[in-house]
Design a protein around this motif. Structure first.
Motif, PDB file in Angstrom:
ATOM      1  N   ILE A 288      -4.409  -3.748  -5.012  1.00 44.12           N
ATOM      2  CA  ILE A 288      -3.184  -2.936  -4.953  1.00 44.12           C
ATOM      3  C   ILE A 288      -2.249  -3.337  -6.088  1.00 44.12           C
ATOM      4  CG2 ILE A 288      -1.084  -2.503  -3.608  1.00 44.12           C
ATOM      5  CD1 ILE A 288      -3.533  -0.947  -2.649  1.00 44.12           C
TER       6      ILE A 288
ATOM      7  N   SER B 204       2.331   1.881  -3.404  1.00 45.51           N
ATOM      8  CA  SER B 204       1.326   2.301  -4.378  1.00 45.51           C
ATOM      9  C   SER B 204       0.971   3.771  -4.199  1.00 45.51           C
ATOM     10  CB  SER B 204       0.077   1.427  -4.224  1.00 45.51           C
ATOM     11  OG  SER B 204      -0.913   1.821  -5.142  1.00 45.51           O
TER      12      SER B 204
ATOM     13  N   VAL C 170       0.828  -1.209   0.000  1.00 44.43           N
ATOM     14  CA  VAL C 170       0.000   0.000   0.000  1.00 44.43           C
ATOM     15  C   VAL C 170       0.863   1.261   0.000  1.00 44.43           C
ATOM     16  CG1 VAL C 170      -1.667   1.348   1.346  1.00 44.43           C
ATOM     17  CG2 VAL C 170      -1.998  -1.111   1.048  1.00 44.43           C
TER      18      VAL C 170
END
Length: 118
Positions: A83, A46, A43
């Motif tokens: 993701i 990203s 996460v």
């Protein structure tokens, strides 16, 4: 609930708030803290990649995406599948933006009508 929020979630929320305000450099700092806290969690990579794209830092965004994809590929949870798709999309955006622009040069012997100004 806020009392039970992890530092990861706090940094993620802070980074997302900064991002929404257009403070991309500051958001990158928050996302770097996410990565430092949980380097195996894709996460942070990203989110950092999206902020870097907004900053025009495509080479760094490519690197963040590649690192995130390495971690996203080790699990099959629904969140990580999403993701992974975001990372792949952001990687392709960054690669396209980082590629040199190639303008085709066509040789012509005659100018098109309207260009003859003799």
């Amino acid at each position: 609930m806020a009392g039970n929020m992890t530092s990861f979630e706090k940094d993620k929320q802070q980074g997302n708030a900064l991002f929404k305000q257009g403070l991309y450099l500051e958001a990158v700092d928050s996302y770097d803290r996410l990565i430092a806290a949980q380097p195996q969690n894709p996460v942070g990579y990203s989110n950092k990649a999206m902020a870097l794209i907004k900053l025009g830092e495509h080479a760094q965004a490519i690197q963040a995406c590649q690192q995130g994809l390495q971690h996203a590929s080790t699990t099959t949870t629904p969140d990580h599948v999403t993701i992974r798709a975001k990372l792949q999309y952001r990687l392709e955006l960054s690669q396209a933006a980082a590629a040199p622009v190639q303008i085709p040069v066509v040789e012509v012997d005659e100018l098109p009508q309207g260009y003859d100004r003799s």
